[in-house]
Design a protein around this motif. Sequence first.
Motif, PDB file in Angstrom:
ATOM      1  N   GLY A 211      27.951  12.748  29.091  1.00 30.36           N
ATOM      2  CA  GLY A 211      27.120  13.504  30.021  1.00 30.36           C
ATOM      3  C   GLY A 211      27.607  13.365  31.457  1.00 30.36           C
ATOM      4  N   VAL A 212      27.945  12.138  31.855  1.00 28.41           N
ATOM      5  CA  VAL A 212      28.489  11.923  33.194  1.00 28.41           C
ATOM      6  C   VAL A 212      29.830  12.635  33.353  1.00 28.41           C
ATOM      7  N   PHE A 213      30.647  12.609  32.291  1.00 25.00           N
ATOM      8  CA  PHE A 213      31.930  13.318  32.346  1.00 25.00           C
ATOM      9  C   PHE A 213      31.715  14.810  32.600  1.00 25.00           C
ATOM     10  N   VAL A 214      30.765  15.413  31.897  1.00 27.21           N
ATOM     11  CA  VAL A 214      30.497  16.842  32.077  1.00 27.21           C
ATOM     12  C   VAL A 214      30.067  17.129  33.512  1.00 27.21           C
ATOM     13  N   LEU A 215      29.200  16.283  34.058  1.00 26.30           N
ATOM     14  CA  LEU A 215      28.758  16.477  35.441  1.00 26.30           C
ATOM     15  C   LEU A 215      29.930  16.355  36.405  1.00 26.30           C
ATOM     16  N   TRP A 216      30.828  15.405  36.134  1.00 23.70           N
ATOM     17  CA  TRP A 216      32.002  15.231  36.982  1.00 23.70           C
ATOM     18  C   TRP A 216      32.962  16.409  36.842  1.00 23.70           C
ATOM     19  N   TRP A 217      33.187  16.865  35.616  1.00 27.43           N
ATOM     20  CA  TRP A 217      34.128  17.950  35.351  1.00 27.43           C
ATOM     21  C   TRP A 217      33.675  19.253  36.005  1.00 27.43           C
ATOM     22  N   THR A 218      32.371  19.481  36.054  1.00 28.41           N
ATOM     23  CA  THR A 218      31.841  20.706  36.653  1.00 28.41           C
ATOM     24  C   THR A 218      31.665  20.591  38.162  1.00 28.41           C
ATOM     25  N   GLY A 219      31.864  19.392  38.702  1.00 29.96           N
ATOM     26  CA  GLY A 219      31.708  19.223  40.139  1.00 29.96           C
ATOM     27  C   GLY A 219      30.289  18.944  40.567  1.00 29.96           C
ATOM     28  N   ALA A 220      29.366  18.775  39.587  1.00 27.78           N
ATOM     29  CA  ALA A 220      27.984  18.437  39.955  1.00 27.78           C
ATOM     30  C   ALA A 220      27.936  17.080  40.634  1.00 27.78           C
ATOM     31  N   ILE A 225      36.531  19.961  39.888  1.00 28.88           N
ATOM     32  CA  ILE A 225      37.777  20.045  39.134  1.00 28.88           C
ATOM     33  C   ILE A 225      37.905  21.476  38.625  1.00 28.88           C
ATOM     34  N   ARG A 226      38.648  22.288  39.349  1.00 29.29           N
ATOM     35  CA  ARG A 226      38.835  23.685  38.953  1.00 29.29           C
ATOM     36  C   ARG A 226      40.252  24.141  39.293  1.00 29.29           C
ATOM     37  N   LEU A 257      35.013  21.695  28.931  1.00 34.64           N
ATOM     38  CA  LEU A 257      33.586  21.658  29.280  1.00 34.64           C
ATOM     39  C   LEU A 257      32.733  21.794  28.020  1.00 34.64           C
ATOM     40  N   ALA A 258      33.084  22.751  27.159  1.00 36.89           N
ATOM     41  CA  ALA A 258      32.331  22.937  25.914  1.00 36.89           C
ATOM     42  C   ALA A 258      32.461  21.702  25.017  1.00 36.89           C
ATOM     43  N   PHE A 259      33.661  21.139  24.942  1.00 36.64           N
ATOM     44  CA  PHE A 259      33.893  19.956  24.122  1.00 36.64           C
ATOM     45  C   PHE A 259      33.061  18.777  24.617  1.00 36.64           C
ATOM     46  N   GLY A 260      33.078  18.526  25.930  1.00 38.85           N
ATOM     47  CA  GLY A 260      32.307  17.415  26.491  1.00 38.85           C
ATOM     48  C   GLY A 260      30.817  17.600  26.312  1.00 38.85           C
ATOM     49  N   GLY A 261      30.327  18.832  26.539  1.00 36.65           N
ATOM     50  CA  GLY A 261      28.901  19.092  26.352  1.00 36.65           C
ATOM     51  C   GLY A 261      28.473  18.914  24.908  1.00 36.65           C
ATOM     52  N   ALA A 262      29.334  19.381  23.983  1.00 40.63           N
ATOM     53  CA  ALA A 262      29.009  19.236  22.555  1.00 40.63           C
ATOM     54  C   ALA A 262      28.988  17.762  22.150  1.00 40.63           C
ATOM     55  N   ARG A 263      29.927  16.977  22.664  1.00 46.07           N
ATOM     56  CA  ARG A 263      29.957  15.557  22.317  1.00 46.07           C
ATOM     57  C   ARG A 263      28.746  14.822  22.875  1.00 46.07           C
ATOM     58  N   ALA A 264      28.357  15.139  24.101  1.00 44.84           N
ATOM     59  CA  ALA A 264      27.172  14.497  24.681  1.00 44.84           C
ATOM     60  C   ALA A 264      25.933  14.823  23.857  1.00 44.84           C
TER      61      ALA A 264
END
Length: 368
Positions: A211-220, A225-226, A257-264
């Motif tokens: 979950g933290v990874f997804v927030l970091w990856w999206t820049g939240a 990271i784009r 992003l989809a992979f990280g969200g699905a894993r979380a």
Amino acid sequence: MTLTEKYLKAVAAQLPAAGREDVIAELRDALMSRMEDREAELGRPLTEAEEEAVLREMGHPLAVAARFGAGPHHVVGPELYPWWLFGVKTALTVLAVITVIGAVVRILVGDVEASQAFGQAIHGLLWSGMMIVGVATVAGFIIERMKDKPAFLTEWRARDLGLFEMGVFSSAWMAKATDMVGGERADGIKDPAPGRMSPTAGAVASGVAWGVFVLWWTGAIGREIRPGVIGGELMVDGVDWGLLVNETVAWIWWPLLAFGGARAAFHLMRAAMGAPVRFTAFGDVAFSIASLGFIGWFWLYSPMAPVIAVDTAQGFVDRVRLLWTTGEMVVPAVIMMVTAVAFIAEVFTLLGAAGRFVTGRDGRRHAG
């Protein structure tokens, strides 16, 4: 209007409509009784200052209204606070690790200078840390006011406490790491399953981490990271690695992003279900296949493939030998070896998960 009436109106404004008149009537009687006792002591009517002193002894209107009001009088209460603190510290630990890795990657690809990268990392860490604390506090506020307490507060199981053996930011992390490499723990405690959390606790930890990874990856949280944002000119051996990183991110941003969200979501779901073996194994098989697909794409078709890939095992050996003997082709050789190790590890993960799915037994569970 007397000071007492102003005081009672201020208290009444903080109370719910239901029962407000009864509370104010009770409070007025208490105040009148105190003032009559004080007048009897002095033998005269109270002055305005003495009346105010009695009101001050009763307490501020906000505090008095809270004593009479219904519901929790705290944001996070004493029962939930240890959970709140543990969750915050765990999330901050994951955030710190991701932030440091991100800063190192930015330096390696030539995005920014080292001082600027770490300065921005510290700024992002502070800002994101405050966001994590805020989100956790809002969640605690909501949980405190739920009619029925969540199951994790009332229906926990002793076998799922492996995660809590390690206080965040404590020496127990080092002890657990020592277990993992087969060493002897300094605390002398024997673990029937060295280096392993219970399945449910591990699922919670993995869910938080992803979950933290997804927030970091999206820049939240942290730096965005784009494509076009990350990467800069970094020429090594005639190769612009900054450009390759940017092109690679352009390809993988949405899939990752989809992979990280699905894993979380998967880890949190299996934690809620008590980490059933076959469900967990099925998910591990699916994610391992997806990971192997990504590694294969990265090796054969990604923007970095022409630079890092080799066609034969002998070519692999020759590049590693060149690295150790001459120090040349450092970046391609390192990425090549990391990719190969990741592929092998994922194959073993897939085989182990498939075995657990077929047998329905998890050899990683704690004894008993």
